[in-house]
Design an enzyme around this catalytic site. Sequence first.
Site, PDB file in Angstrom:
ATOM      1  CE  LYS A   1      46.603 -32.061   2.747  1.00  0.00           C
ATOM      2  NZ  LYS A   1      46.749 -32.445   4.158  1.00  0.00           N
ATOM      3  CB  THR A   2      48.343 -25.369   3.281  1.00  0.00           C
ATOM      4  OG1 THR A   2      47.145 -26.153   3.190  1.00  0.00           O
ATOM      5  CG2 THR A   2      48.039 -23.957   2.849  1.00  0.00           C
TER       6      THR A   2
ATOM      7  CG  ASP B   1      45.369 -26.041  -0.025  1.00  0.00           C
ATOM      8  OD1 ASP B   1      45.513 -27.266   0.147  1.00  0.00           O
ATOM      9  OD2 ASP B   1      45.544 -25.208   0.898  1.00  0.00           O
ATOM     10  CD  GLU B   2      41.564 -28.140   2.117  1.00  0.00           C
ATOM     11  OE1 GLU B   2      41.145 -29.307   2.100  1.00  0.00           O
ATOM     12  OE2 GLU B   2      41.965 -27.562   3.141  1.00  0.00           O
TER      13      GLU B   2
ATOM     14  CD  GLN C   1      41.969 -33.049   5.900  1.00  0.00           C
ATOM     15  OE1 GLN C   1      41.554 -31.986   6.330  1.00  0.00           O
ATOM     16  NE2 GLN C   1      43.238 -33.254   5.657  1.00  0.00           N
TER      17      GLN C   1
ATOM     18  NE  ARG D   1      41.044 -29.786  10.735  1.00  0.00           N
ATOM     19  CZ  ARG D   1      41.977 -29.820   9.785  1.00  0.00           C
ATOM     20  NH1 ARG D   1      42.568 -28.720   9.378  1.00  0.00           N
ATOM     21  NH2 ARG D   1      42.326 -30.960   9.239  1.00  0.00           N
TER      22      ARG D   1
HETATM   23  N1  LIG Z   1      58.506 -29.086   8.128  1.00  0.00           N
HETATM   24  C1  LIG Z   1      57.806 -28.410   9.019  1.00  0.00           C
HETATM   25  N2  LIG Z   1      58.382 -27.872  10.104  1.00  0.00           N
HETATM   26  C2  LIG Z   1      57.664 -27.190  11.019  1.00  0.00           C
HETATM   27  N3  LIG Z   1      56.348 -26.967  10.945  1.00  0.00           N
HETATM   28  C3  LIG Z   1      55.694 -27.460   9.877  1.00  0.00           C
HETATM   29  C4  LIG Z   1      56.386 -28.203   8.870  1.00  0.00           C
HETATM   30  N4  LIG Z   1      55.471 -28.571   7.939  1.00  0.00           N
HETATM   31  C5  LIG Z   1      54.279 -28.086   8.361  1.00  0.00           C
HETATM   32  N5  LIG Z   1      54.402 -27.411   9.520  1.00  0.00           N
HETATM   33  C6  LIG Z   1      53.315 -26.782  10.302  1.00  0.00           C
HETATM   34  O1  LIG Z   1      52.311 -27.748  10.551  1.00  0.00           O
HETATM   35  C7  LIG Z   1      51.022 -27.182  10.527  1.00  0.00           C
HETATM   36  C8  LIG Z   1      50.150 -27.891   9.500  1.00  0.00           C
HETATM   37  O2  LIG Z   1      50.575 -27.549   8.190  1.00  0.00           O
HETATM   38  P1  LIG Z   1      49.559 -27.292   7.007  1.00  0.00           P
HETATM   39  O3  LIG Z   1      48.441 -26.439   7.464  1.00  0.00           O
HETATM   40  O4  LIG Z   1      50.326 -26.873   5.819  1.00  0.00           O
HETATM   41  O5  LIG Z   1      49.025 -28.790   6.843  1.00  0.00           O
HETATM   42  P2  LIG Z   1      47.988 -29.364   5.783  1.00  0.00           P
HETATM   43  O6  LIG Z   1      48.522 -30.657   5.329  1.00  0.00           O
HETATM   44  O7  LIG Z   1      47.679 -28.342   4.765  1.00  0.00           O
HETATM   45  O8  LIG Z   1      46.737 -29.639   6.757  1.00  0.00           O
HETATM   46  P3  LIG Z   1      45.182 -29.800   6.350  1.00  0.00           P
HETATM   47  O9  LIG Z   1      45.071 -31.152   5.712  1.00  0.00           O
HETATM   48  O10 LIG Z   1      44.482 -29.761   7.660  1.00  0.00           O
HETATM   49  O11 LIG Z   1      44.861 -28.691   5.407  1.00  0.00           O
HETATM   50  C9  LIG Z   1      51.217 -25.723  10.211  1.00  0.00           C
HETATM   51  O12 LIG Z   1      51.216 -25.003  11.402  1.00  0.00           O
HETATM   52  C10 LIG Z   1      52.585 -25.703   9.529  1.00  0.00           C
HETATM   53  O13 LIG Z   1      53.204 -24.459   9.639  1.00  0.00           O
HETATM   54 MG   LIG Z   2      45.870 -27.352   4.272  1.00  0.00          MG
END
Ligand SMILES: Nc1ncnc2c1ncn2[C@@H]1O[C@H](COP(=O)(O)OP(=O)(O)OP(=O)(O)O)[C@@H](O)[C@H]1O
Ligand SMILES: [Mg+2]
Length: 738
Positions: A31-32, A218-219, A249, A601
């Site tokens: 997401k981020t 975000d969040e 979350q 995490r």
């Molecule tokens: N398409 C992709 N290819 C490779 N790595 C990815 C891809 N999408 C996300 N990632 C990696 O996966 C990990 C999680 O991504 P991110 O932190 O954006 O998730 P999130 O959904 O924001 O998580 P949270 O809910 O914990 O905030 C990061 O290290 C990110 O770089």
């Molecule tokens: Mg995130």
Amino acid sequence: MNLDGLNVAQKEAVLSVEGPILVVAGAGSGKTRVLTHRIAHLIESYDIFPSSIMAITFTNKAANEMKSRIEALVGPVTSQMWVGTFHSLCVRILRRDGHHIGYSRDFVIYDTADQKALIKTCFKALNLDEKQTPIKTFQYKISGCKNDMVTPEAYEINFHKDPRERDFIKLYKMYQDKLKSNQALDFDDLLIKTIELFKKYPEVLETYQKKFKYIHVDEYQDTNKAQYMFVRMLSAKHRNLFVVGDGDQSIYKWRGADIRNILDFEKDYPGAKIVKLEQNYRSTQNILDLANGVIKKNPGRRDKNLWTDAEAGEKIRYFQAYDEKDEARFIVNQIKREIREGNFNQTDFAILYRTNAQSRVLEEALNIEAIPYKVVGGLKFYERKEIKDLMAYFKLMVNGYDDVSFLRVINEPKRSIGDKTIERLNAHALERGTSLLEACATVHEIDGIGGKTAEAIAEFYKIITGLKAKLDTEYAGNIFDELVSGIKIIESYEKERSEEADGRIDNIYELKTVIEEFEKRQDHPGLRDFLAETTLKSDQDNIAEVEDGVLLMTLHASKGLEFPSVFLVGLEQNLFPSFRAQDDMEELEEERRLCYVGITRAEKLLYVTHAKNRNHFGRFEPRMPSVFLNEMDQKLIEVMGERSLAAALKDAKPKEISVFDIKTPKKNPYFANVTQKEAPVVEKTEQTFAPGDKVTHRVFGAGMVVTVDKVNNTLTIVFDAHGIKKLDPAIAPIKVIG
Ligand SMILES: Nc1ncnc2c1ncn2[C@@H]1O[C@H](COP(=O)(O)OP(=O)(O)OP(=O)(O)O)[C@@H](O)[C@H]1O
Ligand SMILES: [Mg+2]
């Protein structure tokens, strides 16, 4: 722009340029990453001005992280965007345009300490008694009102009939007036005043609406009402709002976060595009399966099944410790082993716990092995205020000349001793050539210090000197007890009835545990030695603290972050989930989300640990395994110690660890004193409740019934110090008080 690093669903989100968009997805699904790539894409492929882009998040750490992620994609133009926390962005707006609503661009921002000082002035002006209602209680209440955007006037309309609310209404009003005349804003005001500005001056709002064509959050699941309004107003014109979040979350209900903001997004923004991401890039399949299994137990959520391309990975490592020291030792040994075998570096480890007090034993174990560590977003144990205060008391007992310690504690807890009194005491001490403590012996001779103040000082002197005389004969644990009850420090925190104060009480009892353990190793009463040892030790602590050490933090602080190897510790009933969840389903669900955050995490390796016994509130007590352990799929678990999870759960008789069966909440030592003062609470009753009833709850204190749901057998109650709760009247220890 190169979209290679994105999957199909992520690309779809990144390529959606116009209109409201919600990316809702589980942890670690990118997401981020999608949010930052989308911003880069706007700039690179659509030539959107960076200055028309806003991106909002919750903590400074997250905001900086976001900035650097964007910067890595698009370079220095990032500085033209508005990327920040809700608060920092509101400050920028108010500096520019606050003059419309009467704030100069030089307004000051009051932090919690300033805020407290101001409330204190109001207490004096209104003749309110701090001993009756602690300042903190009103401070939290004001903040609660502001998070829900309730002005003093609105509050008055709702509660003016209630005599117990009169003081608060007066105080809230005066506080706001004084803030204004000081040209000051507290944290909550930053949002409230920005919204007020937008409401009163539509033309100002319009300039921002025109400027910010693309807004990102975000969040989003953790936005409260004021934050929601802010976003809604700003995006009303272009409707290019891009939010990402995960209902599973949401962990800030206690700060007013409203999960409905994410659930209602489609309703609030008709025509919104919803993108779901299901592939997780962070964790192994085993870790994900464990997380999915736990969060599934929350009712009323949309099921989403996270999967990953990654391999199953290691199993989840489970360890039941004998006690918290054994738990800490286990963790440290594992860290050492993994590093030795070349699997991980020391920076790859994070230890996540539910309450700050748990860090003490972990810090100690890391120190013994000289493993560098860092406590993230919090203070190390011996740097915490309440611990420093108590240590200052000990120092003063040992050395009556220690004026620095004297000044630290003479009015801590509050004894209504102000600066004037201190000046007079100081003059008196100078005149007689004594220490400040000795000057207290003759306080009744000092002009200008009389009545209650003189009594309080005399009492203080009596406590310190009385205990000093026992230093060589009495056990330190007993001195600790006498001191703590003499100065009523627990009571003073209890009265605050806040999460923060509860944490401080935890820490105080934790200190007692340390002292008693120390003393067990001595053959003589040893407060002096204890003091010497800890002073040395906390200096050494500083040496060990480095940026690239093992990370220690609370589960709350870990949101949005990721670590190769995670320890989820203290999985015990009434610790995690917290005792607050023992008779409150909504609290339990929030704790479960916190557990989900913790599990997700981890990238490669996850440990879950709990202790069979724990020193808690100065007592060594047996502990029940957490209901969350019961919810973990045992097929995913590898047993590290001698005892299997199945055996631990069987021992504990599953019935006892199901919170659903708990009818009579165990008495909580935090509230022992409070309970004694209150009328006996009827546990299971024939009481009937109606909206408007004033009630008291053994743990949450006073509150008012808002709705009665006979079908589901729940009451919705607004508690003065704990916000809104849904409770089952048959289970919860509530009583109508008129
Ligand atoms: N398409 C992709 N290819 C490779 N790595 C990815 C891809 N999408 C996300 N990632 C990696 O996966 C990990 C999680 O991504 P991110 O932190 O954006 O998730 P999130 O959904 O924001 O998580 P949270 O809910 O914990 O905030 C990061 O290290 C990110 O770089
Ligand atoms: Mg995130």
